[in-house]
Design a protein around this motif. Sequence first.
Motif, PDB file in Angstrom:
ATOM      1  N   GLU B  52     -52.388  55.913 -44.314  1.00  0.00           N
ATOM      2  CA  GLU B  52     -53.236  54.897 -43.687  1.00  0.00           C
ATOM      3  C   GLU B  52     -52.391  53.658 -43.453  1.00  0.00           C
ATOM      4  O   GLU B  52     -51.668  53.207 -44.350  1.00  0.00           O
ATOM      5  CB  GLU B  52     -54.434  54.573 -44.567  1.00  0.00           C
ATOM      6  CG  GLU B  52     -55.379  55.752 -44.722  1.00  0.00           C
ATOM      7  CD  GLU B  52     -56.668  55.371 -45.424  1.00  0.00           C
ATOM      8  OE1 GLU B  52     -56.915  55.904 -46.529  1.00  0.00           O
ATOM      9  OE2 GLU B  52     -57.420  54.549 -44.868  1.00  0.00           O
ATOM     10  N   ALA B  53     -52.477  53.105 -42.267  1.00  0.00           N
ATOM     11  CA  ALA B  53     -51.572  52.024 -41.877  1.00  0.00           C
ATOM     12  C   ALA B  53     -51.707  50.779 -42.744  1.00  0.00           C
ATOM     13  O   ALA B  53     -50.737  50.043 -42.933  1.00  0.00           O
ATOM     14  CB  ALA B  53     -51.792  51.670 -40.410  1.00  0.00           C
ATOM     15  N   TYR B  54     -52.877  50.517 -43.282  1.00  0.00           N
ATOM     16  CA  TYR B  54     -53.059  49.296 -44.053  1.00  0.00           C
ATOM     17  C   TYR B  54     -52.486  49.424 -45.464  1.00  0.00           C
ATOM     18  O   TYR B  54     -52.343  48.438 -46.186  1.00  0.00           O
ATOM     19  CB  TYR B  54     -54.535  48.900 -44.114  1.00  0.00           C
ATOM     20  CG  TYR B  54     -55.372  49.706 -45.076  1.00  0.00           C
ATOM     21  CD1 TYR B  54     -55.996  50.874 -44.666  1.00  0.00           C
ATOM     22  CD2 TYR B  54     -55.534  49.305 -46.398  1.00  0.00           C
ATOM     23  CE1 TYR B  54     -56.766  51.617 -45.541  1.00  0.00           C
ATOM     24  CE2 TYR B  54     -56.305  50.047 -47.284  1.00  0.00           C
ATOM     25  CZ  TYR B  54     -56.917  51.198 -46.846  1.00  0.00           C
ATOM     26  OH  TYR B  54     -57.679  51.939 -47.717  1.00  0.00           O
ATOM     27  N   LYS B  55     -52.166  50.649 -45.867  1.00  0.00           N
ATOM     28  CA  LYS B  55     -51.592  50.862 -47.201  1.00  0.00           C
ATOM     29  C   LYS B  55     -50.079  50.732 -47.133  1.00  0.00           C
ATOM     30  O   LYS B  55     -49.403  51.430 -46.377  1.00  0.00           O
ATOM     31  CB  LYS B  55     -51.974  52.243 -47.727  1.00  0.00           C
ATOM     32  CG  LYS B  55     -53.450  52.391 -48.050  1.00  0.00           C
ATOM     33  CD  LYS B  55     -53.734  53.746 -48.688  1.00  0.00           C
ATOM     34  CE  LYS B  55     -55.212  53.856 -49.076  1.00  0.00           C
ATOM     35  NZ  LYS B  55     -55.537  55.188 -49.671  1.00  0.00           N
ATOM     36  N   GLN B  56     -49.526  49.833 -47.898  1.00  0.00           N
ATOM     37  CA  GLN B  56     -48.088  49.619 -47.879  1.00  0.00           C
ATOM     38  C   GLN B  56     -47.329  50.710 -48.626  1.00  0.00           C
ATOM     39  O   GLN B  56     -46.175  50.995 -48.320  1.00  0.00           O
ATOM     40  CB  GLN B  56     -47.755  48.255 -48.470  1.00  0.00           C
ATOM     41  CG  GLN B  56     -48.271  47.101 -47.618  1.00  0.00           C
ATOM     42  CD  GLN B  56     -47.840  45.753 -48.142  1.00  0.00           C
ATOM     43  OE1 GLN B  56     -47.408  45.636 -49.284  1.00  0.00           O
ATOM     44  NE2 GLN B  56     -47.948  44.737 -47.311  1.00  0.00           N
ATOM     45  N   GLN B  57     -47.973  51.316 -49.587  1.00  0.00           N
ATOM     46  CA  GLN B  57     -47.300  52.345 -50.380  1.00  0.00           C
ATOM     47  C   GLN B  57     -47.140  53.609 -49.569  1.00  0.00           C
ATOM     48  O   GLN B  57     -48.092  54.094 -48.934  1.00  0.00           O
ATOM     49  CB  GLN B  57     -48.099  52.638 -51.646  1.00  0.00           C
ATOM     50  CG  GLN B  57     -47.410  53.581 -52.601  1.00  0.00           C
ATOM     51  CD  GLN B  57     -48.147  53.722 -53.919  1.00  0.00           C
ATOM     52  OE1 GLN B  57     -49.253  53.211 -54.077  1.00  0.00           O
ATOM     53  NE2 GLN B  57     -47.537  54.405 -54.869  1.00  0.00           N
ATOM     54  N   ASN B  58     -45.941  54.166 -49.619  1.00  0.00           N
ATOM     55  CA  ASN B  58     -45.677  55.396 -48.894  1.00  0.00           C
ATOM     56  C   ASN B  58     -46.386  56.578 -49.561  1.00  0.00           C
ATOM     57  O   ASN B  58     -46.352  56.731 -50.782  1.00  0.00           O
ATOM     58  CB  ASN B  58     -44.178  55.675 -48.845  1.00  0.00           C
ATOM     59  CG  ASN B  58     -43.446  54.708 -47.937  1.00  0.00           C
ATOM     60  OD1 ASN B  58     -43.963  54.316 -46.891  1.00  0.00           O
ATOM     61  ND2 ASN B  58     -42.256  54.319 -48.329  1.00  0.00           N
ATOM     62  N   ALA B  59     -47.002  57.425 -48.733  1.00  0.00           N
ATOM     63  CA  ALA B  59     -47.704  58.596 -49.252  1.00  0.00           C
ATOM     64  C   ALA B  59     -46.714  59.639 -49.772  1.00  0.00           C
ATOM     65  O   ALA B  59     -45.607  59.790 -49.234  1.00  0.00           O
ATOM     66  CB  ALA B  59     -48.580  59.199 -48.158  1.00  0.00           C
ATOM     67  N   THR B  60     -47.143  60.359 -50.787  1.00  0.00           N
ATOM     68  CA  THR B  60     -46.333  61.426 -51.384  1.00  0.00           C
ATOM     69  C   THR B  60     -47.229  62.597 -51.726  1.00  0.00           C
ATOM     70  O   THR B  60     -48.334  62.399 -52.245  1.00  0.00           O
ATOM     71  CB  THR B  60     -45.629  60.937 -52.660  1.00  0.00           C
ATOM     72  OG1 THR B  60     -44.765  59.864 -52.328  1.00  0.00           O
ATOM     73  CG2 THR B  60     -44.814  62.045 -53.284  1.00  0.00           C
TER      74      THR B  60
END
Lengths: 118, 116
Positions: B52-60
């Motif tokens: 999600e673009a608003y989440k700064q944390q990279n998905a894993t």
Amino acid sequence: GAGVSQSPSNKVTEKGKDVELRCDPISGHTALYWYRQSLGQGLEFLIYFQGNSAPDKSGLPSDRFSAERTGGSVSTLTIQRTQQEDSAVYLCASSLRGGTGALNTEAFFGQGTRLTVV
Amino acid sequence: AQTVTQSQPEMSVQEAETVTLSCTYDTSESDYYLFWYKQPPSRQMILVIRQEAYKQQNATENRFSVNFQKAAKSFSLKISDSQLGDAAMYFCAYRSKETSGSRLTFGEGTQLTVNP
């Protein structure tokens, strides 16, 4: 069914004939999408259904293409007077609903119908 | 209109090694979703990971992770400890969060080969 089901898996037709491709979405999914994937290409959006709303037909390449969704479930994509450039894999996807909330974002795809026009 | 570009038509990696697939996109929207899908020879598109673009944390997701650079409009996929079963076509996709029921916009795909 457990997943999105498409039939037939493969279809060979003669140029000028009409074809119908079928998509049976996941039970309870109100949003349904059709995409076209030409050889070695990405997916091209064709049409989108959401519940009883008017479908978004903005991706249909010509008036030879049409689709309907009966009873909010099964969808049929019809190509009239097929041309060789219609040869492609036609993929159907469904999602729980077509809104913008996080729970609605995942689209589940069928295995597609490979259409060959000779 | 949004566009998605994958500049690597083909990539290869040795089994157990790490590979990164590139994806850039263009949009004027501030909030949206990005996805990586895997398409094996069976043709069925399988969701690998979403961001999600608003989440700064990279998905894993297990061996799969993304490097999401919002300002640069870049969304790369890293596959660690590559396995033979990872061989497939990988597609990057964009979905608007501002338009109800919007479609997925796909890149051209990257064919990944995993060498034993």
